[in-house]
Every structure is written in C-alpha cells, then in structure tokens.
Design a protein around this motif. Sequence first.
Motif, PDB file in Angstrom:
ATOM      1  N   VAL A 186       0.712  -1.334   0.141  1.00 51.27           N
ATOM      2  CA  VAL A 186       0.071   0.132   0.071  1.00 51.27           C
ATOM      3  C   VAL A 186       0.864   1.280  -0.123  1.00 51.27           C
ATOM      4  CG1 VAL A 186      -1.734   1.254   1.112  1.00 51.27           C
ATOM      5  CG2 VAL A 186      -1.730  -1.083   1.457  1.00 51.27           C
ATOM      6  N   THR A 187       0.413   2.434  -0.820  1.00 58.69           N
ATOM      7  CA  THR A 187       0.888   3.648  -0.813  1.00 58.69           C
ATOM      8  C   THR A 187      -0.211   4.657  -0.504  1.00 58.69           C
ATOM      9  OG1 THR A 187       2.733   2.910  -2.533  1.00 58.69           O
ATOM     10  CG2 THR A 187       2.340   5.168  -2.196  1.00 58.69           C
ATOM     11  N   ILE A 188       0.192   5.542   0.464  1.00 64.10           N
ATOM     12  CA  ILE A 188      -0.587   6.628   0.576  1.00 64.10           C
ATOM     13  C   ILE A 188      -0.123   7.836  -0.105  1.00 64.10           C
ATOM     14  CG2 ILE A 188      -2.234   7.912   2.237  1.00 64.10           C
ATOM     15  CD1 ILE A 188      -1.786   5.647   4.426  1.00 64.10           C
ATOM     16  N   ALA A 189      -0.925   8.303  -1.183  1.00 63.33           N
ATOM     17  CA  ALA A 189      -0.546   9.704  -1.633  1.00 63.33           C
ATOM     18  C   ALA A 189      -1.466  10.807  -1.067  1.00 63.33           C
ATOM     19  CB  ALA A 189      -0.637   9.456  -3.090  1.00 63.33           C
ATOM     20  N   HIS A 190      -0.792  12.111  -1.276  1.00 66.80           N
ATOM     21  CA  HIS A 190      -1.390  13.374  -0.831  1.00 66.80           C
ATOM     22  C   HIS A 190      -1.041  14.350  -1.472  1.00 66.80           C
ATOM     23  CE1 HIS A 190       2.170  13.666   1.536  1.00 66.80           C
ATOM     24  NE2 HIS A 190       2.015  12.197   1.950  1.00 66.80           N
ATOM     25  N   SER A 191      -1.270  15.360  -0.973  1.00 70.46           N
ATOM     26  CA  SER A 191      -1.084  16.850  -1.842  1.00 70.46           C
ATOM     27  C   SER A 191       0.446  17.108  -1.808  1.00 70.46           C
ATOM     28  CB  SER A 191      -1.813  17.936  -0.826  1.00 70.46           C
ATOM     29  OG  SER A 191      -1.100  18.013   0.441  1.00 70.46           O
ATOM     30  N   ARG A 192       1.275  16.470  -0.848  1.00 71.41           N
ATOM     31  CA  ARG A 192       2.758  16.766  -0.836  1.00 71.41           C
ATOM     32  C   ARG A 192       3.559  15.724  -1.650  1.00 71.41           C
ATOM     33  NH1 ARG A 192       3.512  20.263   3.624  1.00 71.41           N
ATOM     34  NH2 ARG A 192       1.534  21.404   3.702  1.00 71.41           N
ATOM     35  N   THR A 193       2.740  14.823  -2.258  1.00 76.95           N
ATOM     36  CA  THR A 193       3.533  13.579  -3.114  1.00 76.95           C
ATOM     37  C   THR A 193       4.045  14.183  -4.279  1.00 76.95           C
ATOM     38  OG1 THR A 193       1.629  11.888  -2.211  1.00 76.95           O
ATOM     39  CG2 THR A 193       2.795  11.313  -4.175  1.00 76.95           C
ATOM     40  N   ARG A 194       5.175  13.639  -4.327  1.00 81.87           N
ATOM     41  CA  ARG A 194       6.028  14.145  -5.725  1.00 81.87           C
ATOM     42  C   ARG A 194       5.650  12.924  -6.900  1.00 81.87           C
ATOM     43  NH1 ARG A 194      11.995  15.124  -3.155  1.00 81.87           N
ATOM     44  NH2 ARG A 194      11.188  16.947  -1.646  1.00 81.87           N
ATOM     45  N   ASP A 195       5.459  13.452  -8.006  1.00 82.40           N
ATOM     46  CA  ASP A 195       5.300  12.671  -9.184  1.00 82.40           C
ATOM     47  C   ASP A 195       3.880  11.924  -8.949  1.00 82.40           C
ATOM     48  OD1 ASP A 195       5.095  11.506 -11.731  1.00 82.40           O
ATOM     49  OD2 ASP A 195       6.753   9.946 -11.191  1.00 82.40           O
ATOM     50  N   LEU A 196       2.917  12.485  -8.422  1.00 85.07           N
ATOM     51  CA  LEU A 196       1.669  11.870  -8.122  1.00 85.07           C
ATOM     52  C   LEU A 196       1.105  10.835  -9.287  1.00 85.07           C
ATOM     53  CD1 LEU A 196      -0.547  11.409  -6.156  1.00 85.07           C
ATOM     54  CD2 LEU A 196      -1.729  13.380  -7.039  1.00 85.07           C
ATOM     55  N   ALA A 197       1.211  11.355 -10.701  1.00 85.62           N
ATOM     56  CA  ALA A 197       0.636  10.522 -11.682  1.00 85.62           C
ATOM     57  C   ALA A 197       1.516   9.180 -11.851  1.00 85.62           C
ATOM     58  CB  ALA A 197       1.032  11.439 -12.951  1.00 85.62           C
ATOM     59  N   GLY A 198       2.849   9.321 -11.690  1.00 87.12           N
ATOM     60  CA  GLY A 198       3.809   8.053 -11.954  1.00 87.12           C
ATOM     61  C   GLY A 198       3.429   7.172 -10.459  1.00 87.12           C
ATOM     62  N   VAL A 199       3.059   7.731  -9.158  1.00 89.03           N
ATOM     63  CA  VAL A 199       2.789   6.842  -7.985  1.00 89.03           C
ATOM     64  C   VAL A 199       1.374   6.122  -8.570  1.00 89.03           C
ATOM     65  CG1 VAL A 199       2.088   6.875  -5.784  1.00 89.03           C
ATOM     66  CG2 VAL A 199       3.812   8.176  -6.395  1.00 89.03           C
ATOM     67  N   CYS A 200       0.418   6.874  -9.039  1.00 89.93           N
ATOM     68  CA  CYS A 200      -0.851   6.272  -9.415  1.00 89.93           C
ATOM     69  C   CYS A 200      -0.655   5.228 -10.530  1.00 89.93           C
ATOM     70  CB  CYS A 200      -1.857   7.222 -10.088  1.00 89.93           C
ATOM     71  SG  CYS A 200      -2.221   8.450  -8.767  1.00 89.93           S
ATOM     72  N   ARG A 201       0.199   5.449 -11.421  1.00 93.63           N
ATOM     73  CA  ARG A 201       0.292   4.416 -12.473  1.00 93.63           C
ATOM     74  C   ARG A 201       0.892   3.155 -11.968  1.00 93.63           C
ATOM     75  NH1 ARG A 201       3.490   8.056 -15.370  1.00 93.63           N
ATOM     76  NH2 ARG A 201       1.903   9.439 -15.872  1.00 93.63           N
TER      77      ARG A 201
END
Length: 294
Positions: A186-201
């Motif tokens: 599990v990864t939790i992403a938020h407003s400070r996440t870098r490269d959100l698109a890459g994390v989501c991918r």
Amino acid sequence: MTADIIDGKIFSARVREKAGKQVAMLQADHGLTPGLAVVLVGDDPTSRVYVRNKGIATTEAGMKSEEIRLETTATEAEVMEVVHRLNADPTIHGILVQLPLPEQVDEMAVLDAIDPLKDVDGFHVINTGRQAVGLPAMVPCTPLGCLIVLKETLGDLSGLEAVVVGRSNIVGKPMASLLLAQNCTVTIAHSRTRDLAGVCRRADILVAAVGRPEMIRGDWIKPGATVIDVGINRIPKEDGKTRLVGDVCFPEAMDVAGAITPVPGGVGLMTVACLLANTITAACRQAGIAEPEV
Ligand code: NDP
C-alpha cells in the motif's frame, strides 16, 4: 480497452438485503432489534438528505431508527448530553453524529464521547487504534464499502499494489489500513506527494479520495487497474445547473482501467449499506452474540 463499470446499486442492494435478513434472524433467535440513532445538529441541506436516507435504510432493514435534531446554535454541552443519553440507552446499539458540526462544538470531543462499542462510524480513536493493530473494531463505512466492492470484484487482493490518494481519517487512512490487512502493498499519496501521476500508475488498485473534480487522468492509470472513485464533487454545467463528478476523469479512465466505480452510482451507495452492517455488528457485540459476516 473499455473498463467494466462497477455498479454500486447492485453491491449496496446485496449488503442491505443481507442486513435485513440478519435483523430478522436476530429478532427471531435472540429477541434483539438493532437500533441506530443519528444526531443532526443544524440544518445543512446535504446533511439533512444524508440523515434522512440513513433513517429510511435503517427502517427498511427492520431496525429501530431514532433521529435527534438539535438547533444550529446548540452548545457542545447539549450535544454531549444527547450522546451520553444514547450511550446509556440499551435499545440503541449504534450512534452516528452527522458531520460537520457547527464551529462552537468540538468535533473530536463529541466523537470521543461516543461509546466505542456504539461508534458505528468507526471514528473513535479506540476503533482507529484497534483497526490499526488488527483487533476487532468498528470500521468506517465508506472504506469498508470500498473493500467489499474490491473483494467481490477481484477476489484475493494479496500482493496487489494499492495506491490510496488522500489521507483523511474518514477515508484515506482507514482504507489504506484495510488494504494492508488484505496483504496489498500500500502507498498513501497526498497533496505533498511527488510525481503523483507516476505513483498512481503503479497501482493495480487505485482508490481516489481527494475531493478534487476529475483530478486523476486516464494516463495516470495502469492499464487494467481497478479504480475506486470515492470523490463526490458538484461542478457547474453549461445550462447553469450542476452535476456530480468523482475525483477521476471517468471518460478517460474508461479507456484504460479494467474496472471502475462511477460517480454517482458507485461506492457512495455502499456507505449507508455498511452503516446498517456496522449497526448489526455493534448490536451483536453488545449482546455477546456471534456477529454475522458483512
Ligand atoms: P479530505 O478533504 O479530508 O481529504 C482530502 C485528501 O486529499 C487529503 O489527504 C489531501 O492531502 C488530499 N489531496 C488534496 N488535494 C490533493 C492533490 N492535489 N493531490 C493529492 N492529494 C490531494 O476529504 P475526505 O477524505 O473527507 O473526502 C474525499 C472525497 O471523498 C470528497 O470528495 C468527499 O466528498 C468524498 N467522500 C465520499 C463519501 C461517500 O462516498 N459516502 C464519504 C466521505 C467522503 P493533504 O492531507 O496533504 O492535505
């Protein structure tokens, strides 16, 4: 690729029907009617609709439903008095205080005053902590609904990459904790996440709980991923009216994802259904009866 649409109506109807049968069994075998009390402070129109829908669903499932309304000007002491009365009422097994509360009332203090056994929203720190360490707990309804949908859609979630965008105490964090308990990575992403698109991918399971209309684009999604869109955002239409959209750009996601929940008609419907399930769980735990599976 065209994604399968995960129809929240079907899933929520199943949970509600099951709840109705479980209530009938508890009444027949144990003389127990689960009771849910919903406390509404003020007259926020959206909250009023939510509270009305919860009352209707509770009654439909054969449970006792109590609605307590307080004025917008109610003091914290007045809200607390209601919570204490409901805590002591043996016919009420679940207490839900509709949020948000007016600013003069400390939300955390009120949530903390609810008996953790009756905390069907699963927001009490005792339930949050118990869930985190894997003990039986009341689990917040929206993430619980998402998990049911995911398990029924994908089966075993073990080993899958899950990305949860959003880290609220109501959705993001408990969702991540539930997915971890299912052996997802599990990864939790938020407003400070870098490269959100890459994390989501990276995600086999992508849960969006952000509150930003159509923020997650098609090219952020791994081909074949299962996308759960928790977001509920009202945006203006050209004719001056408004419409609801999720946090995911649905038309783009349809071309890439394997399966996706629509907005409206997706996991939003599961929240009320899981509230019924949680009330039954709470009633069984309070009565010392083996609790049925959700
Ligand atoms: P919150 O506002 O409490 O949390 C939003 C989260 O999204 C925060 O963690 C925030 O990060 C993150 N976020 C905000 N902007 C960005 C960004 N640009 N990039 C990445 N992350 C971002 O919202 P909730 O969790 O309460 O609700 C989320 C959505 O789900 C809303 O649309 C809400 O209406 C809906 N909802 C639906 C329910 C249902 O279906 N029944 C129930 C509850 C909520 P940070 O922490 O860094 O600020």
